[in-house]
Design a protein around this motif. Structure first.
Motif, PDB file in Angstrom:
ATOM      1  N   CYS A  16       1.943   8.058   8.484  1.00 41.41           N
ATOM      2  CA  CYS A  16       2.775   7.507   7.210  1.00 41.41           C
ATOM      3  C   CYS A  16       1.916   6.242   6.815  1.00 41.41           C
ATOM      4  O   CYS A  16       1.860   6.117   5.589  1.00 41.41           O
ATOM      5  CB  CYS A  16       4.099   7.480   7.524  1.00 41.41           C
ATOM      6  N   GLN A  17       1.822   5.322   7.740  1.00 45.33           N
ATOM      7  CA  GLN A  17       1.251   3.962   7.365  1.00 45.33           C
ATOM      8  C   GLN A  17      -0.188   4.294   6.753  1.00 45.33           C
ATOM      9  O   GLN A  17      -0.457   3.702   5.865  1.00 45.33           O
ATOM     10  CB  GLN A  17       1.003   3.046   8.548  1.00 45.33           C
ATOM     11  N   ALA A  18      -0.748   5.089   7.419  1.00 44.23           N
ATOM     12  CA  ALA A  18      -2.398   5.370   7.081  1.00 44.23           C
ATOM     13  C   ALA A  18      -2.174   6.134   5.730  1.00 44.23           C
ATOM     14  O   ALA A  18      -3.116   5.627   4.749  1.00 44.23           O
ATOM     15  CB  ALA A  18      -2.921   6.278   8.040  1.00 44.23           C
ATOM     16  N   VAL A  19      -1.393   6.878   5.248  1.00 46.90           N
ATOM     17  CA  VAL A  19      -1.102   7.676   4.092  1.00 46.90           C
ATOM     18  C   VAL A  19      -0.814   6.282   2.836  1.00 46.90           C
ATOM     19  O   VAL A  19      -1.479   6.526   1.904  1.00 46.90           O
ATOM     20  CB  VAL A  19      -0.088   8.536   4.235  1.00 46.90           C
ATOM     21  N   LEU A  20       0.062   5.667   3.325  1.00 47.46           N
ATOM     22  CA  LEU A  20       0.646   4.616   2.325  1.00 47.46           C
ATOM     23  C   LEU A  20      -0.794   3.570   2.002  1.00 47.46           C
ATOM     24  O   LEU A  20      -0.824   3.301   0.943  1.00 47.46           O
ATOM     25  CB  LEU A  20       1.564   3.815   2.892  1.00 47.46           C
ATOM     26  N   ARG A  21      -1.550   3.261   3.082  1.00 50.28           N
ATOM     27  CA  ARG A  21      -2.644   2.325   2.895  1.00 50.28           C
ATOM     28  C   ARG A  21      -3.483   2.978   1.828  1.00 50.28           C
ATOM     29  O   ARG A  21      -4.232   2.306   0.995  1.00 50.28           O
ATOM     30  CB  ARG A  21      -3.183   1.936   4.102  1.00 50.28           C
ATOM     31  N   ALA A  22      -3.743   4.547   1.989  1.00 47.38           N
ATOM     32  CA  ALA A  22      -4.793   5.090   1.285  1.00 47.38           C
ATOM     33  C   ALA A  22      -4.399   5.164  -0.195  1.00 47.38           C
ATOM     34  O   ALA A  22      -5.007   5.076  -1.052  1.00 47.38           O
ATOM     35  CB  ALA A  22      -5.017   6.733   2.046  1.00 47.38           C
ATOM     36  N   LEU A  23      -2.995   5.398  -0.365  1.00 47.32           N
ATOM     37  CA  LEU A  23      -2.446   5.422  -1.696  1.00 47.32           C
ATOM     38  C   LEU A  23      -2.587   3.963  -2.223  1.00 47.32           C
ATOM     39  O   LEU A  23      -2.933   3.927  -3.460  1.00 47.32           O
ATOM     40  CB  LEU A  23      -0.836   5.667  -1.586  1.00 47.32           C
ATOM     41  N   GLU A  24      -2.470   3.086  -1.483  1.00 44.00           N
ATOM     42  CA  GLU A  24      -2.442   1.461  -2.159  1.00 44.00           C
ATOM     43  C   GLU A  24      -3.692   1.292  -2.369  1.00 44.00           C
ATOM     44  O   GLU A  24      -4.210   0.775  -3.438  1.00 44.00           O
ATOM     45  CB  GLU A  24      -1.895   0.454  -1.118  1.00 44.00           C
ATOM     46  N   ASP A  25      -5.003   1.726  -1.554  1.00 45.45           N
ATOM     47  CA  ASP A  25      -6.149   1.647  -1.962  1.00 45.45           C
ATOM     48  C   ASP A  25      -6.485   2.446  -3.525  1.00 45.45           C
ATOM     49  O   ASP A  25      -7.231   1.983  -4.160  1.00 45.45           O
ATOM     50  CB  ASP A  25      -7.093   2.085  -0.999  1.00 45.45           C
ATOM     51  N   ALA A  26      -5.908   3.704  -3.471  1.00 41.18           N
ATOM     52  CA  ALA A  26      -6.238   4.270  -4.877  1.00 41.18           C
ATOM     53  C   ALA A  26      -5.488   3.952  -5.887  1.00 41.18           C
ATOM     54  O   ALA A  26      -6.219   3.822  -7.099  1.00 41.18           O
ATOM     55  CB  ALA A  26      -5.677   5.880  -4.563  1.00 41.18           C
ATOM     56  N   LEU A  27      -4.504   3.197  -5.770  1.00 43.75           N
ATOM     57  CA  LEU A  27      -3.851   2.461  -6.827  1.00 43.75           C
ATOM     58  C   LEU A  27      -4.780   1.312  -7.341  1.00 43.75           C
ATOM     59  O   LEU A  27      -4.768   0.884  -8.418  1.00 43.75           O
ATOM     60  CB  LEU A  27      -2.296   1.729  -6.491  1.00 43.75           C
ATOM     61  N   GLY A  28      -5.636   0.675  -6.345  1.00 43.98           N
ATOM     62  CA  GLY A  28      -6.262  -0.516  -6.747  1.00 43.98           C
ATOM     63  C   GLY A  28      -5.381  -1.782  -6.819  1.00 43.98           C
ATOM     64  O   GLY A  28      -4.397  -1.788  -6.778  1.00 43.98           O
ATOM     65  N   ALA A  29      -6.284  -2.657  -7.207  1.00 42.84           N
ATOM     66  CA  ALA A  29      -5.600  -4.071  -7.446  1.00 42.84           C
ATOM     67  C   ALA A  29      -5.298  -4.329  -8.956  1.00 42.84           C
ATOM     68  O   ALA A  29      -5.966  -3.890  -9.763  1.00 42.84           O
ATOM     69  CB  ALA A  29      -6.549  -5.241  -6.880  1.00 42.84           C
TER      70      ALA A  29
END
Length: 302
Positions: free
Chosen positions: A230-243
């Motif tokens: 779950c944490q890995a997926v959330l980090r990947a989702l955050e990276d996809a959303l970008g800054a």
């Protein structure tokens, strides 16, 4: 031997001939004023009289207007839209509403009608969604005897709260989002702010639904999933959303869609290869973290 001694025709034959003559005779005309001739005249009128009736009763114009409304709103359920449309048309008629028809509805009625408008079309149908948002804005902004025309922050915030509530958004996420897009109660809300807040709420609902479906893949129906995954997926989702912040809420979903199956599989594989002792994560916790990523990208209303 002469004709006077021939036998007469049988009685059955005479009765059959009399029956044929009676059937061939024309039916008598109905008496004037008896009312029996009206059905024949109505049938003779045919489609012309029916079309005249529809025009005279205003049905043709009413149906045409309803169809134009369907094309304008582009609702996801056209039949339900037409049912609600005609129901509201009847309730707003002078005969049904009486003296109250001349008065503007109070806040509960205006809020319910505005909510009905903004939920008609999906936000991806931009023209229809903007048109419906404009209709909702006009409904909320209608003035009354003790109220000036215009949408204030109180009605605007209440509409956003109802959108999130009816859509089943997590309560904590909805409250956090409203804290970023709401206006002060007595502050006048311009239409661009109104549209932005309404659109952001609907995008939150869709984002939460997608996150819930994603967790359904991770937990395999058990209700809990591996915390590392779950944490890995959330980090990947955050990276996809970008800054940074997006000016258009719909871009949250566009960015999140970049996290395709390949990216998810890679993130999950990396998490499973770690030798740390994993903890479980519940659906509520996962949705809370996922929607927090969404809300962090929402541009606050200034």
């Amino acid at each position: 031997q002469d004709g006077r001694n021939r036998p007469s025709p049988p009685a059955a034959k005479m009765a059959a001939d009399e029956k044929r003559r009676a059937a061939a005779a024309p039916a008598p005309l109905p008496a004037a004023g008896s009312g029996l001739a009206e059905p024949a005249r109505a049938a003779a009128g045919g489609l012309g009289s029916e079309a005249e009736f529809l025009l005279r009763a205003g049905v043709t114009a009413m149906v045409r207007e309803a169809l134009l409304k369907v094309l304008e709103a582009r609702p996801e359920e056209p039949v339900s839209f037409l049912a609600d449309y005609f129901e509201r048309l009847v309730l707003s008629s002078p005969g049904a509403a009486g003296e109250a028809a001349a008065e503007l509805p109070g806040p509960p009625q205006r809020l319910a009608r505005a909510l009905w408008y903004v939920r008609l079309a999906h936000h991806s149908h931009r023209t229809a969604f903007d048109s419906n948002a404009g209709a909702a804005y006009e409904v909320l902004g209608a003035g009354g005897r003790r109220r000036k025309a215009g949408v204030d922050g109180r009605l605007y915030s209440e509409l956003l709260r109802r959108i999130c509530q009816h859509g089943g958004a997590p309560a904590e996420a909805a409250a956090a989002l409203l804290g970023r897009v709401r206006c002060r109660d007595h502050e006048a809300v311009p239409f661009d702010v109104f549209r932005y807040g309404v659109l952001t709420c609907f995008v939150l609902l869709e984002f939460a639904a997608k996150a819930d479906a994603l967790f359904g893949v991770l937990d395999g129906g058990s209700g809990t999933a591996d915390g590392r995954v779950c944490q890995a997926v959330l980090r990947a989702l955050e990276d996809a959303l970008g800054a940074g912040n997006f000016s258009l809420p719909s871009r949250y979903l566009e960015a999140g869609s970049k996290l395709g199956p390949d990216g998810l599989a890679l993130a999950m594989d990396r998490a499973l290869q770690e030798r740390k002792l994993g903890t479980s994560m519940s659906r509520e916790e996962f949705l809370k973290k996922a929607t927090a990523l969404f809300i962090a990208k929402v541009k606050p209303v200034e």
